[in-house]
Scaffold this active site. Structure first.
Site, PDB file in Angstrom:
ATOM      1  N   CYS A 382     -11.075   1.678  17.998  1.00  0.00           N
ATOM      2  CA  CYS A 382     -11.122   0.443  18.782  1.00  0.00           C
ATOM      3  C   CYS A 382     -10.929  -0.776  17.864  1.00  0.00           C
ATOM      4  O   CYS A 382      -9.819  -0.988  17.395  1.00  0.00           O
ATOM      5  CB  CYS A 382     -12.410   0.393  19.595  1.00  0.00           C
ATOM      6  SG  CYS A 382     -12.223  -0.583  21.084  1.00  0.00           S
ATOM      7  N   HIS A 517     -12.379   5.266  22.329  1.00  0.00           N
ATOM      8  CA  HIS A 517     -13.545   5.741  21.573  1.00  0.00           C
ATOM      9  C   HIS A 517     -13.624   7.260  21.695  1.00  0.00           C
ATOM     10  O   HIS A 517     -14.232   7.771  22.645  1.00  0.00           O
ATOM     11  CB  HIS A 517     -14.828   5.144  22.155  1.00  0.00           C
ATOM     12  CG  HIS A 517     -15.028   3.704  21.819  1.00  0.00           C
ATOM     13  ND1 HIS A 517     -15.717   3.291  20.710  1.00  0.00           N
ATOM     14  CD2 HIS A 517     -14.625   2.583  22.455  1.00  0.00           C
ATOM     15  CE1 HIS A 517     -15.733   1.963  20.669  1.00  0.00           C
ATOM     16  NE2 HIS A 517     -15.075   1.505  21.718  1.00  0.00           N
ATOM     17  N   GLU A 519     -15.402   9.295  20.298  1.00  0.00           N
ATOM     18  CA  GLU A 519     -16.772   9.832  20.181  1.00  0.00           C
ATOM     19  C   GLU A 519     -17.454  10.019  21.533  1.00  0.00           C
ATOM     20  O   GLU A 519     -18.397  10.782  21.646  1.00  0.00           O
ATOM     21  CB  GLU A 519     -17.625   8.944  19.272  1.00  0.00           C
ATOM     22  CG  GLU A 519     -17.997   7.560  19.815  1.00  0.00           C
ATOM     23  CD  GLU A 519     -16.978   6.470  19.497  1.00  0.00           C
ATOM     24  OE1 GLU A 519     -15.783   6.807  19.349  1.00  0.00           O
ATOM     25  OE2 GLU A 519     -17.372   5.292  19.414  1.00  0.00           O
TER      26      GLU A 519
END
Ligand code: GLN
Length: 544
Positions: A382, A517, A519
């Site tokens: 990001c 993102h 994650e």
């Protein structure tokens, strides 16, 4: 009929109620049940999206675009499935919908009150999640005795009455402190918090006791008697080397037996072999790698919860311990090139995570320049991708004043800019400007990214289409695409509408930036592919 397990907390916060809830849910899921979870947050914010990471830790993002409490991330990582905006709600949301209904006249002239209107709203939100599953584990945020928690406790008490006693169970998570001077473990605070629960009509069926030291059998029995639970229903939760060990610790104490008895589930034999294997790999892997994590919210590591977990999971699947070297981006700002080189001399990879605001940005840019020039594997997420593009335009394309409109709204070279119109995850058009309110104006949730073949991103994902989650306002400016490509930056991913989603650079072992993102979609049993590729390449190209 769905079954409900309500998890409350006593004595104090931060006892690991989320991990306890997720562990119970995981064991039930591995026993063959369809399981879901709900987290109730008693604060008045409608969602945690506008809270500072220092205040609340990470804001997690679901695939359907909700900004939620970070416990939802824990649930997803444990349960290996995507949850939705329905799985987390706050006092703010509950009141907002009740007030909206009142304004619409839905209550037909009645006086609107906490009981029954607020409690009904709470119950209907929980039942909505329960309707698609066999068992729902509901975690009540806060500690028993907090004013804010009362309507929720009353609502779940009523829910138990409605569904009947073989369909609802209460688990109370408390602390058994160890008093050094006396050399004793103390049960009194637990007894008091159980009394507090009873006062509002809830009798717990199980006590999960957080403790530094193992509880002797006699103490477990004393606790069971004092709290009026069965003797096999006091479960000890000692500090574990990894949170993923907790379900296994619970299983060793036969936690499923009293749960199955209470909820009439029959005999349960969960298959935890894969889980067991992964936990072993987390605790004692063969290999090691060191990654520099260049962030600015380092005082509260919970701000990067999902990313830290994603590195651990990648490590578990690669038989590798990922050591994180925390680098404060502001400290890099003051450093000379030699000092930067010295700072990063022992790391095998550099990671710049997401972030907001200008503080620390110049330090991050220095780290990125170092990774690019010294061919250190780099992953930018990001903001970490936006800055990789800015660094590239400044130092490779020679446009020194390249910037993001986030840091300089009037910049002449808006390499990262604010698009004023976009289609959101639900297909609706959103308009945003510099003066838009901060709550709910970001590109949020899962969007398709079309991955270009022959790129490092493609190597990682091995497919030309992935869905990853977003949480940002700014975008890399497509007007610079030709310039970037001419100078050796590859656009390796784009959205359906053509927004730039991922970049990498030529002639570098592994330098990847992603606007999303990764994650957030990562799970223990299904680690994120791009994060895994980063760790793998950091190890492969390690210098030390
Ligand atoms: N601040 C940047 C934006 O709003 C990046 C956000 C992020 O890293 N999550 O676009």
């Amino acid at each position: 009929m769905s079954k409900y397990i309500f998890v409350t907390g006593g004595v104090l916060s931060s006892l690991g109620k989320g991990i306890t809830s997720a562990s119970i849910a995981t064991l039930l899921q591995h026993s063959g049940f369809k399981v879901s979870m709900v987290k109730i947050d008693p604060y008045i914010n409608v969602d945690p999206g506008t809270m500072s990471p220092f205040e609340h830790g990470e804001v997690f993002v679901t695939e359907d675009g909700a900004e939620t409490d970070l416990d939802i991330g824990n649930y997803e990582r444990f349960l290996n499935k995507n949850l939705s905006k329905k799985n987390n709600f706050t006092t703010g949301q509950v009141y907002l919908s009740v007030i909206e209904k009142e304004r619409r006249g839905d209550y037909l002239g009645k006086t609107v009150q906490i009981i029954p209107h607020i409690t009904d709203e709470i119950k209907s939100r929980i039942k909505e999640v329960a309707k698609d599953v066999d068992i729902v584990v509901v975690e009540l945020g806060g500690t028993v005795g907090d004013i804010e928690g009362l309507p929720f406790l009353e609502a779940v008490r009523q829910l138990k009455q409605e569904v009947g006693s073989s369909n609802a169970m209460f688990v109370h998570v408390t602390l058994i402190p160890y008093i050094k001077a006396a050399g004793e473990l103390k049960t009194k605070p637990t007894q008091h918090s159980v009394q507090e629960l009873r006062r509002i009509g809830i009798t717990p069926h199980m006590i999960v006791a957080r403790t530094e030291k193992p509880l002797p059998k006699s103490l477990k029995e004393k606790l069971a008697d004092a709290c009026d639970v069965d003797r096999d229903s006091v479960i000890e939760a000692v500090d574990a080397p990894t949170v993923y060990q907790v379900p296994l610790n619970f299983l060793n104490q036969d936690i499923l037996k009293p749960i199955a008895r209470k909820l009439d589930l029959g005999e349960l034999h969960p298959d935890m072999s894969e889980w067991n294997y992964l936990v072993k790999k987390i605790i004692s892997p063969q290999k090691e790698v060191k990654i520099a994590f260049v962030g600015k919210y380092l005082k509260l590591k919970e701000s990067y919860k999902s990313l830290i977990e994603a590195l651990i999971h990648a490590g578990a699947h690669l038989d590798m311990k990922v050591n994180i070297d925390w680098v404060d981006s502001e400290e890099l700002e003051k450093m000379s090139e030699e000092e930067i080189a010295e700072r990063f001399s022992e790391v095998s990879g550099i990671l710049v995570p997401g972030g907001f605001g200008e503080r620390g940005v110049e330090g991050k840019l220095k780290a990125i320049k170092y990774a690019r020039e010294n061919k250190i594997p780099y992953l930018g997420i990001c903001l970490g991708m936006q800055l990789a593009v800015i660094e590239f335009v400044r130092n490779v394309c020679g446009i020194e004043n390249a910037n993001s409109q986030e840091f300089d709204p009037d910049t002449k070279e808006p390499v990262v800019y604010l698009i004023d119109e976009f289609i959101d995850a639900s297909g609706e058009k959103q308009i945003r400007t510099h003066t838009s309110p901060l709550g709910g104006t970001m590109r949020l949730g899962g969007y398709e990214c079309l991955v270009k073949e022959g790129t490092k991103l493609y190597d990682a994902y091995k497919t030309d289409k992935v869905i990853e989650r977003h949480r940002h306002r700014y975008e890399v400016n497509g007007a610079y695409e030709d310039l970037l490509e001419k100078n050796g930056m590859i656009i390796s991913g784009k959205s359906k509408e053509g927004l730039i989603e991922a970049v990498e650079i030529k002639n570098h072992p592994w330098f990847v930036g992603v606007q999303f993102h990764p994650e957030f979609s990562n799970k223990l049993r299904n680690p994120n592919k791009v994060i895994m590729a980063f760790v793998e390449n950091a190890y492969k190209y390690r210098k030390c």
